[in-house]
Design a protein around this motif. Structure first.
Motif, PDB file in Angstrom:
ATOM      1  N   SER A  82       0.846  -1.195   0.000  1.00  0.00           N
ATOM      2  CA  SER A  82       0.000   0.000   0.000  1.00  0.00           C
ATOM      3  C   SER A  82       0.870   1.230   0.000  1.00  0.00           C
ATOM      4  O   SER A  82       1.970   1.223   0.538  1.00  0.00           O
ATOM      5  N   ALA A  83       0.336   2.293  -0.585  1.00  0.00           N
ATOM      6  CA  ALA A  83       1.015   3.582  -0.540  1.00  0.00           C
ATOM      7  C   ALA A  83       0.306   4.417   0.514  1.00  0.00           C
ATOM      8  O   ALA A  83      -0.897   4.641   0.442  1.00  0.00           O
ATOM      9  N   LEU A  84       1.055   4.882   1.503  1.00  0.00           N
ATOM     10  CA  LEU A  84       0.465   5.601   2.615  1.00  0.00           C
ATOM     11  C   LEU A  84       0.376   7.085   2.286  1.00  0.00           C
ATOM     12  O   LEU A  84       1.346   7.709   1.886  1.00  0.00           O
ATOM     13  N   LEU A  85      -0.835   7.643   2.459  1.00  0.00           N
ATOM     14  CA  LEU A  85      -1.052   9.058   2.213  1.00  0.00           C
ATOM     15  C   LEU A  85      -1.079   9.769   3.550  1.00  0.00           C
ATOM     16  O   LEU A  85      -1.964   9.516   4.364  1.00  0.00           O
ATOM     17  N   LEU A  86      -0.099  10.654   3.791  1.00  0.00           N
ATOM     18  CA  LEU A  86      -0.039  11.297   5.098  1.00  0.00           C
ATOM     19  C   LEU A  86      -0.119  12.801   4.949  1.00  0.00           C
ATOM     20  O   LEU A  86       0.794  13.418   4.418  1.00  0.00           O
ATOM     21  N   PRO A  87      -1.189  13.438   5.424  1.00  0.00           N
ATOM     22  CA  PRO A  87      -1.161  14.901   5.453  1.00  0.00           C
ATOM     23  C   PRO A  87      -0.241  15.363   6.571  1.00  0.00           C
ATOM     24  O   PRO A  87      -0.220  14.767   7.654  1.00  0.00           O
ATOM     25  N   LEU A  88       0.509  16.418   6.313  1.00  0.00           N
ATOM     26  CA  LEU A  88       1.539  16.842   7.264  1.00  0.00           C
ATOM     27  C   LEU A  88       0.935  17.239   8.600  1.00  0.00           C
ATOM     28  O   LEU A  88       1.484  16.954   9.659  1.00  0.00           O
ATOM     29  N   LEU A  89      -0.221  17.916   8.555  1.00  0.00           N
ATOM     30  CA  LEU A  89      -0.779  18.434   9.799  1.00  0.00           C
ATOM     31  C   LEU A  89      -1.264  17.330  10.715  1.00  0.00           C
ATOM     32  O   LEU A  89      -1.326  17.496  11.914  1.00  0.00           O
ATOM     33  N   ASP A  90      -1.641  16.167  10.139  1.00  0.00           N
ATOM     34  CA  ASP A  90      -2.083  15.063  10.989  1.00  0.00           C
ATOM     35  C   ASP A  90      -0.988  14.044  11.166  1.00  0.00           C
ATOM     36  O   ASP A  90      -1.251  12.902  11.516  1.00  0.00           O
ATOM     37  N   LEU A  91       0.248  14.442  10.894  1.00  0.00           N
ATOM     38  CA  LEU A  91       1.331  13.462  10.884  1.00  0.00           C
ATOM     39  C   LEU A  91       1.587  12.951  12.282  1.00  0.00           C
ATOM     40  O   LEU A  91       1.723  13.718  13.227  1.00  0.00           O
ATOM     41  N   ASP A  92       1.708  11.642  12.390  1.00  0.00           N
ATOM     42  CA  ASP A  92       2.073  11.032  13.656  1.00  0.00           C
ATOM     43  C   ASP A  92       3.531  10.633  13.512  1.00  0.00           C
ATOM     44  O   ASP A  92       3.850   9.577  12.968  1.00  0.00           O
ATOM     45  N   LEU A  93       4.417  11.505  14.006  1.00  0.00           N
ATOM     46  CA  LEU A  93       5.843  11.299  13.740  1.00  0.00           C
ATOM     47  C   LEU A  93       6.361  10.029  14.390  1.00  0.00           C
ATOM     48  O   LEU A  93       7.245   9.365  13.857  1.00  0.00           O
ATOM     49  N   SER A  94       5.802   9.649  15.544  1.00  0.00           N
ATOM     50  CA  SER A  94       6.305   8.446  16.212  1.00  0.00           C
ATOM     51  C   SER A  94       5.990   7.217  15.376  1.00  0.00           C
ATOM     52  O   SER A  94       6.796   6.290  15.265  1.00  0.00           O
ATOM     53  N   PHE A  95       4.815   7.211  14.737  1.00  0.00           N
ATOM     54  CA  PHE A  95       4.431   6.093  13.886  1.00  0.00           C
ATOM     55  C   PHE A  95       5.409   5.948  12.730  1.00  0.00           C
ATOM     56  O   PHE A  95       5.905   4.864  12.432  1.00  0.00           O
ATOM     57  N   LEU A  96       5.716   7.083  12.109  1.00  0.00           N
ATOM     58  CA  LEU A  96       6.617   7.051  10.964  1.00  0.00           C
ATOM     59  C   LEU A  96       8.035   6.674  11.385  1.00  0.00           C
ATOM     60  O   LEU A  96       8.710   5.883  10.716  1.00  0.00           O
ATOM     61  N   THR A  97       8.476   7.239  12.517  1.00  0.00           N
ATOM     62  CA  THR A  97       9.822   6.914  13.006  1.00  0.00           C
ATOM     63  C   THR A  97       9.920   5.426  13.267  1.00  0.00           C
ATOM     64  O   THR A  97      10.914   4.779  12.915  1.00  0.00           O
ATOM     65  N   ASP A  98       8.871   4.867  13.870  1.00  0.00           N
ATOM     66  CA  ASP A  98       8.844   3.443  14.157  1.00  0.00           C
ATOM     67  C   ASP A  98       9.003   2.640  12.866  1.00  0.00           C
ATOM     68  O   ASP A  98       9.812   1.712  12.777  1.00  0.00           O
TER      69      ASP A  98
END
Lengths: 557, 227
Positions: A76-92
């Motif tokens: 899947s291609a993940l669509l992430l709007p910056l304002l709702d970004l969950d940085l811990s999720f992405l870092t993980d």
């Protein structure tokens, strides 16, 4: 005879009708495909270590947060709007090297040049901090999947709304149950040959008093190229577009003074626009190396300008020699005199050079390595880390204020003039507002506008780019002996191309739908066939079609 | 997978024609030649219509419903009827009953219509990645068109081939035939002036085709009864 046929037909049509209902529930009526311009994350090798996004083509189903924690996103291609970004999720995801099909990050419209006036209101400081962390994370990691940046738009808003609505069934879209497909079809990125960087220099020679003694030189330098997570968006308005605009304005002012032999000072002025800034000021080093030793020795001191577009009341003077050094003290006194008159304060910050460390945080450190007294004037109080503050995603036109640049220009110009014309300590306003030598804010503004429209990452800025020609022309207008030095960047960096692409968004129906439809169609055709046979030839004929093989068998036995 | 969708839609569009041919006694009496001849006549009629449309119609500036243009389109649509007349009466058919003749002509006519109007968009559009309902609606329209053409052919054969008809039914026959012939204009009026959605228009077409087929069938069987 007719009764069983009609009940049969009725039950058939009922089952067909229910099948059709299921069909309609599976897929909603959707819009046609849309195409959006997207910008790719940089792909580069640093000392052989691959970094950035390593793949450029994308062909996966779109998914978005909130997600099932165990969801498999490898297709899947993940669509992430910056304002709702969950940085811990992405870092993980990134640090644990979890598989991901692709990543598309949506930037608020306020950051773009085109939409800056129309975008939804966002808190730019929060955006800046999130973007900085995100860029740090992405630029220093190796991501074996495509990563793209795009601006938010109504297309993406409706797309996200649709996907989130479907998420309640807690199944990310796959090829069997339909959804949206994101397709970017570009060829794989190729390695670029080592980039050529261009260093510009221009002189304003001083007035010699007849004797052939070499006049002292004051150098004013700024680096003009950038580096950022998305090379196509890396315009670096503050870092270091502001420095370039300030340098060009100072050159213009002094060229007016120096064009008249009566007001020509007894110092040479050397203006330098260097490239290779983000790469430990590699270009500045090569530029200095190209000089004759006598020229280097004649340089009294050098003023480097970096990020002078975003300060309010405090300007920083970064030095590598201790502030007690007599030359530094003299220069600092000159600056603080003018600063006091203008109503702000200037602070000195000392950072020792570590010769064994190859990291060069400020441009003046390259001068210091050649034993030239130098300083950097900057709005930044702390030395930026490697590849930080070099033209990040948040650094667009709005982050550079032409009034701050104008204040810097006035500061440098006044201090230089007071020293050149030996008016130290006198209360003078040579570049007074409203005079013919006033700092032209419009000149600064137009250069900032141009710089904010031109991404200037060195490997993607060719020698023949019109921007390079514009810089050369501007320098030639105000200075003499304009010389362009083309050098190849050091070998530790290897860049790959493919910085922009077109994203196609398709709404797909899934294999399940196709199969269901085929079933419905097959039953419809069979019903039609039976109906026609019954009405035109009679029911017996229909039965005979199916009984013929059986009849033959019984005949043979 | 989208080739799958193309196959599905092609089945929906052209399947009923094939099924009709094989299910009814048409296949037994080998009326393929008649159908092919009817298809050729349709082709010629379509060309003539194109030329007339190009000569007499103006390019519309806006998408709205222009009554004068639509009247012109109706008149040109009557060329269709003329073509059908030609196919029914002037072509030499082998000895096949009137019953089968109109069916064969209608089938060939509708098949040619489907192929010319719907095959190319289907081939180009339905194979793409993007899913739309458009081609399914087109297939349903082809089905409705088949029924309507058959009804029109039946009424046509009644009008021109049958000599003795009950006097009272004659105006009804002509009225139904006129309604069928102007059906394309009615659907375009619905689409443009009343701005119906595609699915509503297709639903209307299917419903009206079934209704008209029922009427034609009743009229046909009424004329079959010996006077």
């Amino acid at each position: 005879m007719a009764a069983p046929a009609t009940t049969e037909a009725f039950s058939l049509s009922y089952s067909m009708f229910s099948l059709l209902l299921i069909l309609f529930a599976c897929v909603e009526l959707g819009d046609a495909a849309s195409a959006v311009h997207v910008y790719r994350l940089i792909q580069y090798d640093l000392g052989g270590v691959p970094l950035g996004s390593r793949i450029s083509h994308l062909n996966h189903h779109a998914a978005s947060l909130p997600l099932d924690p165990n969801a498999d996103l490898s297709r899947s291609a993940l669509l992430l709007p910056l304002l709702d970004l969950d940085l811990s999720f992405l870092t993980d995801y990134i640090t644990n090297k979890k598989p991901l099909g692709g990543l598309v990050i949506l930037l608020p419209q306020k950051l773009g040049n085109k939409f800056a006036d129309f975008g939804k209101h966002v808190d730019l400081t929060r955006v800046k901090s999130v973007l900085n962390q995100l860029e740090d994370l992405l630029v220093h990691a190796e991501l074996p999947y495509p990563v793209y940046f795009a601006y938010e738009s109504s297309t993406f808003d409706s797309l996200l709304g649709d996907i989130r609505g479907k998420n309640f069934s807690s199944q990310p879209a796959t090829s069997t149950n339909g959804g949206y497909k994101l397709v970017i079809s570009t060829p794989e990125a190729k390695k670029l040959s080592p980039p050529t960087t261009s260093n510009f220099q221009g002189w304003l020679p001083g007035q010699k008093d007849g004797d052939s003694e070499q006049l002292p030189t004051i150098a004013i330098v700024a680096s003009y190229d950038t580096f950022g997570a998305a090379p196509a968006l890396s315009v670096g308005s503050d870092s270091n577009g502001s420095g370039v605009a300030a340098l060009l304005e100072i050159a213009r002012l002094f060229s007016r003074l120096y064009s008249n032999p009566k007001t020509r000072g007894k110092y040479n002025l050397l203006f330098g626009l260097t490239s290779g800034g983000p790469y430990n000021y590699n270009g500045t080093q090569k530029w200095l190396r190209s000089f004759d030793q006598r020229v280097i020795e004649s340089i009294d001191y050098a003023i480097c300008l970096n990020s002078v577009g975003s300060w309010e009341n405090d300007l920083w003077m970064h030095v590598s020699k201790p502030p007690e050094n007599v030359y530094i003290k003299e220069i600092y006194d000159g600056f603080s005199e003018v600063a006091q008159d203008m109503g702000f304060s200037i602070n000195v910050k000392h950072k020792k050079i570590n010769i064994s460390n190859s990291r060069v945080a400020w441009e003046h450190e390259q001068f210091s390595r050649f034993r030239v007294t130098a300083l950097t004037l900057s709005g930044l109080s702390a030395a930026p880390e490697f590849l930080q503050s070099t033209g990040n995603l948040h650094d667009t036109r709005k982050s550079a204020d032409e009034k701050a640049v104008a204040r810097t220009v006035k500061l440098v110009a006044e201090s230089l003039a007071r020293q050149i014309y030996e008016h130290k300590g006198k209360k003078l306003d040579i570049f007074a507002d409203g005079s013919s030598l006033a700092v032209n804010v419009h000149h600064i503004q137009s250069w900032l506008d141009l710089l904010s429209r031109t991404p200037r990452v060195a490997p993607f800025l060719s020698k023949n780019n019109p921007f390079i020609a514009a810089l050369k022309k501007e320098l030639s207008d105000h200075t003499v002996d304009v010389h362009v030095q083309n050098e190849v960047l050091d070998g530790t960096f290897t860049f790959y191309d493919s910085t922009e692409a077109t994203l196609n968004i398709y709404q797909v129906a899934g294999v399940t739908f196709d199969f269901l439809f085929l079933m419905v169609l097959g039953s419809y055709l069979i019903v039609l066939f039976s109906f026609l046979v019954i009405t035109t030839r009679g029911l017996d004929d229909l039965i005979n079609i199916f009984r013929r093989p059986a009849v033959r068998k019984s005949k043979s036995t | 997978m989208t080739l799958f969708h193309f196959v599905n839609c092609a089945l929906l569009t052209f399947g009923p024609h094939v099924v009709y041919y094989s299910a009814t006694p048409l296949s037994e009496y080998d009326t393929m030649g008649t159908s092919i001849k009817a298809a050729v006549v349709y082709l010629v009629t379509a060309l003539i219509k194109l030329v007339c449309l190009a000569t007499f119609l103006k390019v519309p500036e806006n998408e709205g419903f222009d009554p004068y243009q639509e009247v012109m389109k109706v008149l040109i649509g009557l060329v269709d009827v003329a073509g059908l007349y030609f196919a029914l009466t002037q072509l030499t058919h082998r000895n096949i009953s009137q019953n089968h003749k109109f069916q064969a002509v209608g089938l060939g006519w509708a098949f040619a219509d489907s192929v010319l109007h719907r095959l190319a968009p289907l081939w180009i559009g339905a194979r793409g990645l993007e899913f739309t309902w458009e081609y399914i609606f087109q297939g349903l329209e082809a089905n409705a068109n088949l029924v309507m053409t058959l009804s029109l052919a039946a009424l046509g054969s009644l009008m021109w081939l049958r000599k003795n008809k009950p006097k009272t039914l004659v105006p009804i026959i002509y009225a139904c035939a006129f309604l069928l012939a102007t059906m394309p204009s009615i659907t375009s009026y619905l689409r443009k002036a009343l701005e119906w959605q595609t699915r509503e228009v297709v639903g209307f077409e299917i419903f009206s085709s079934l209704v008209m087929a029922f009427f034609s069938w009743q009229l046909f069987s009424a004329c079959q009864r010996p006077l």
